[in-house]
Design a protein around this motif. Structure first.
Motif, PDB file in Angstrom:
ATOM      1  N   ALA A   1      46.132  39.605  38.101  1.00 17.57           N
ATOM      2  CA  ALA A   1      46.365  40.950  37.559  1.00 17.57           C
ATOM      3  C   ALA A   1      47.238  41.763  38.509  1.00 17.57           C
ATOM      4  CB  ALA A   1      45.029  41.659  37.326  1.00 17.57           C
ATOM      5  N   GLY A   2      47.024  41.604  39.824  1.00 20.81           N
ATOM      6  CA  GLY A   2      47.853  42.303  40.793  1.00 20.81           C
ATOM      7  C   GLY A   2      49.297  41.847  40.745  1.00 20.81           C
ATOM      8  N   MET A   3      49.502  40.537  40.563  1.00 22.08           N
ATOM      9  CA  MET A   3      50.849  40.009  40.433  1.00 22.08           C
ATOM     10  C   MET A   3      51.554  40.630  39.228  1.00 22.08           C
ATOM     11  SD  MET A   3      52.654  37.716  38.384  1.00 22.08           S
ATOM     12  CE  MET A   3      51.304  36.817  37.645  1.00 22.08           C
ATOM     13  N   CYS A   4      50.831  40.799  38.132  1.00 30.02           N
ATOM     14  CA  CYS A   4      51.422  41.416  36.938  1.00 30.02           C
ATOM     15  C   CYS A   4      51.836  42.862  37.221  1.00 30.02           C
ATOM     16  CB  CYS A   4      50.430  41.373  35.782  1.00 30.02           C
ATOM     17  SG  CYS A   4      50.126  39.699  35.139  1.00 30.02           S
TER      18      CYS A   4
ATOM     19  N   ASP B   1      49.642  34.986  43.613  1.00 23.87           N
ATOM     20  CA  ASP B   1      50.695  35.995  43.527  1.00 23.87           C
ATOM     21  C   ASP B   1      52.071  35.340  43.441  1.00 23.87           C
ATOM     22  OD1 ASP B   1      49.050  38.194  43.571  1.00 23.87           O
ATOM     23  OD2 ASP B   1      49.041  38.344  45.743  1.00 23.87           O
ATOM     24  N   GLY B   2      52.178  34.098  43.933  1.00 31.33           N
ATOM     25  CA  GLY B   2      53.444  33.383  43.888  1.00 31.33           C
ATOM     26  C   GLY B   2      53.862  32.976  42.492  1.00 31.33           C
ATOM     27  N   VAL B   3      53.002  33.164  41.490  1.00 34.54           N
ATOM     28  CA  VAL B   3      53.397  32.930  40.095  1.00 34.54           C
ATOM     29  C   VAL B   3      54.444  33.947  39.667  1.00 34.54           C
ATOM     30  CG1 VAL B   3      52.546  32.840  37.710  1.00 34.54           C
ATOM     31  CG2 VAL B   3      51.161  31.917  39.549  1.00 34.54           C
ATOM     32  N   GLN B   4      54.592  35.007  40.429  1.00 35.47           N
ATOM     33  CA  GLN B   4      55.499  36.094  40.069  1.00 35.47           C
ATOM     34  C   GLN B   4      56.901  35.621  39.677  1.00 35.47           C
ATOM     35  OE1 GLN B   4      56.438  38.742  43.240  1.00 35.47           O
ATOM     36  NE2 GLN B   4      57.144  40.374  41.908  1.00 35.47           N
ATOM     37  N   PRO B   5      57.549  34.701  40.409  1.00 33.24           N
ATOM     38  CA  PRO B   5      58.891  34.279  39.993  1.00 33.24           C
ATOM     39  C   PRO B   5      58.933  33.680  38.597  1.00 33.24           C
ATOM     40  CG  PRO B   5      58.469  33.597  42.247  1.00 33.24           C
ATOM     41  CD  PRO B   5      57.170  34.108  41.704  1.00 33.24           C
ATOM     42  N   LEU B   6      57.859  32.987  38.193  1.00 27.89           N
ATOM     43  CA  LEU B   6      57.819  32.427  36.844  1.00 27.89           C
ATOM     44  C   LEU B   6      57.867  33.522  35.795  1.00 27.89           C
ATOM     45  CD1 LEU B   6      55.003  29.790  37.410  1.00 27.89           C
ATOM     46  CD2 LEU B   6      57.395  29.287  36.967  1.00 27.89           C
ATOM     47  N   VAL B   7      57.046  34.549  36.005  1.00 22.75           N
ATOM     48  CA  VAL B   7      57.001  35.653  35.044  1.00 22.75           C
ATOM     49  C   VAL B   7      58.319  36.411  35.038  1.00 22.75           C
ATOM     50  CG1 VAL B   7      55.744  37.737  34.382  1.00 22.75           C
ATOM     51  CG2 VAL B   7      54.520  35.813  35.400  1.00 22.75           C
TER      52      VAL B   7
END
Length: 316
Positions: A151-154, A93-99
């Motif tokens: 998918a939840g992070m998206c 979920d921490g990929v969120q800042p990248l997106v």
């Protein structure tokens, strides 16, 4: 703001722990239904108050809630139920800042500096390292299960941008009331449809529900939207890099989840990314920004102006 940020990290990470506690005694749909039905009743007074945006604004907030709570939490709980470690789920979920950083320019008109991109790249390396270590540890979790929290992070990213593009947003309390009511309806329908609406009688289950309501929802989710209004999207999503470390420590202490050298290295990279992205620009960088006519951002390091509004938590 430092105190609120630390509290946000602790409360948001507690949601992953509460998910594992609740899933030990009941299906995911049962846990989620009984997490949000009491919340919807508690927040009903704020739901019936008139808010900004009228019917269109209400419909938009229902969609935001369906994405940021219903979609996000369903995938997180399912991933943990499939065997993905709590810390790994939090780090994916921490990929969120990248997106968010990649889309902030075209969608919000927010500039992201080269230093921030470097930090975000380091964070991505940390995510990849921990995910690979967990996936190859031989505990039987299928590889496709690691796509579930992604998918939840998206869903959370989509909700964040949808909310940021809204001119007249309700107060954080009313927004949370709308979102929780939406989730209560969604998860009750799912629980009834799957025959899992009846809760277990175990004390551990209700302790998990109290944990999720107080810490994860009021603490984590409520502070998420409050901090978005006060410090902006980049600063809040940067704090997400700190959540995996807190979650991993909780998971190791409470559930005995493995903490390998690879896990520690990946978390260290995530923490380094947080420092790179969130530290204030040096005096020379500020001078360059001033020479270009761009206001220095003391909170997020991002100067973004779109339609006369700054997206770092203040107004132009």
């Amino acid at each position: 703001m430092i105190g609120l940020g630390a509290l946000f990290v602790a409360c948001w990470s507690s949601g992953f722990i509460g998910a594992k506690l609740g899933a030990a005694d009941a299906p995911v749909t049962t846990v989620l239904m009984w997490r949000f039905v009491p919340l919807a009743l508690l927040l009903a007074p704020w739901l019936v108050r008139s808010g900004a945006g009228g019917r269109a604004g209400l419909g938009r907030q229902i969609l935001v809630g369906a994405l940021s709570q219903s979609g996000y939490l369903l995938t997180v709980y399912c991933a943990i139920g499939l065997g993905v470690n709590t810390g790994t789920t939090a780090l994916i979920d921490g990929v969120q800042p990248l997106v968010v950083a990649a889309l902030a320019g075209p969608l919000l008109g927010v500039a992201v500096s080269g230093r921030q991109w470097a930090g975000l790249g380091v964070g991505a390396a940390g995510v990849a390292l921990v995910t690979w270590s967990d996936a190859t540890s031989g505990h039987g979790t299928p590889l496709w299960a690691y796509l579930v929290p992604f998918a939840g992070m998206c869903c959370l990213v989509a909700a964040t941008f949808l909310d940021r593009r809204t001119r007249d947003r309700p107060s954080p309390v009313r927004a949370v009331a709308i979102h929780c009511t939406t989730s209560a309806v969604v998860f009750t329908a799912l629980a009834v449809a799957t025959g899992t609406a009846l809760p277990p009688a175990s004390a551990r289950f209700w302790l998990a529900m109290a944990w999720l309501i107080v810490f994860a929802t009021f603490g984590g989710y409520g502070l998420y939207w409050l901090l978005l209004d006060r410090v902006g999207v980049t600063a809040v999503n940067t704090l997400m890099f700190l959540v995996p470390a807190a979650t991993t420590i909780w998971g190791t202490l409470m559930f005995g989840e493995p903490f390998s050298a690879w896990t520690g290295t990946g978390l260290a990279l995530a923490l380094a990314a947080t420092w790179l992205v969130s530290r204030r620009p040096q005096s020379r960088e500020r001078a360059v920004s001033a020479a270009r006519g761009a206001p220095p951002c003391h909170r997020t390091g991002v100067a973004g102006v779109r339609r006369g509004r700054r997206f770092d938590g203040g107004s132009a």
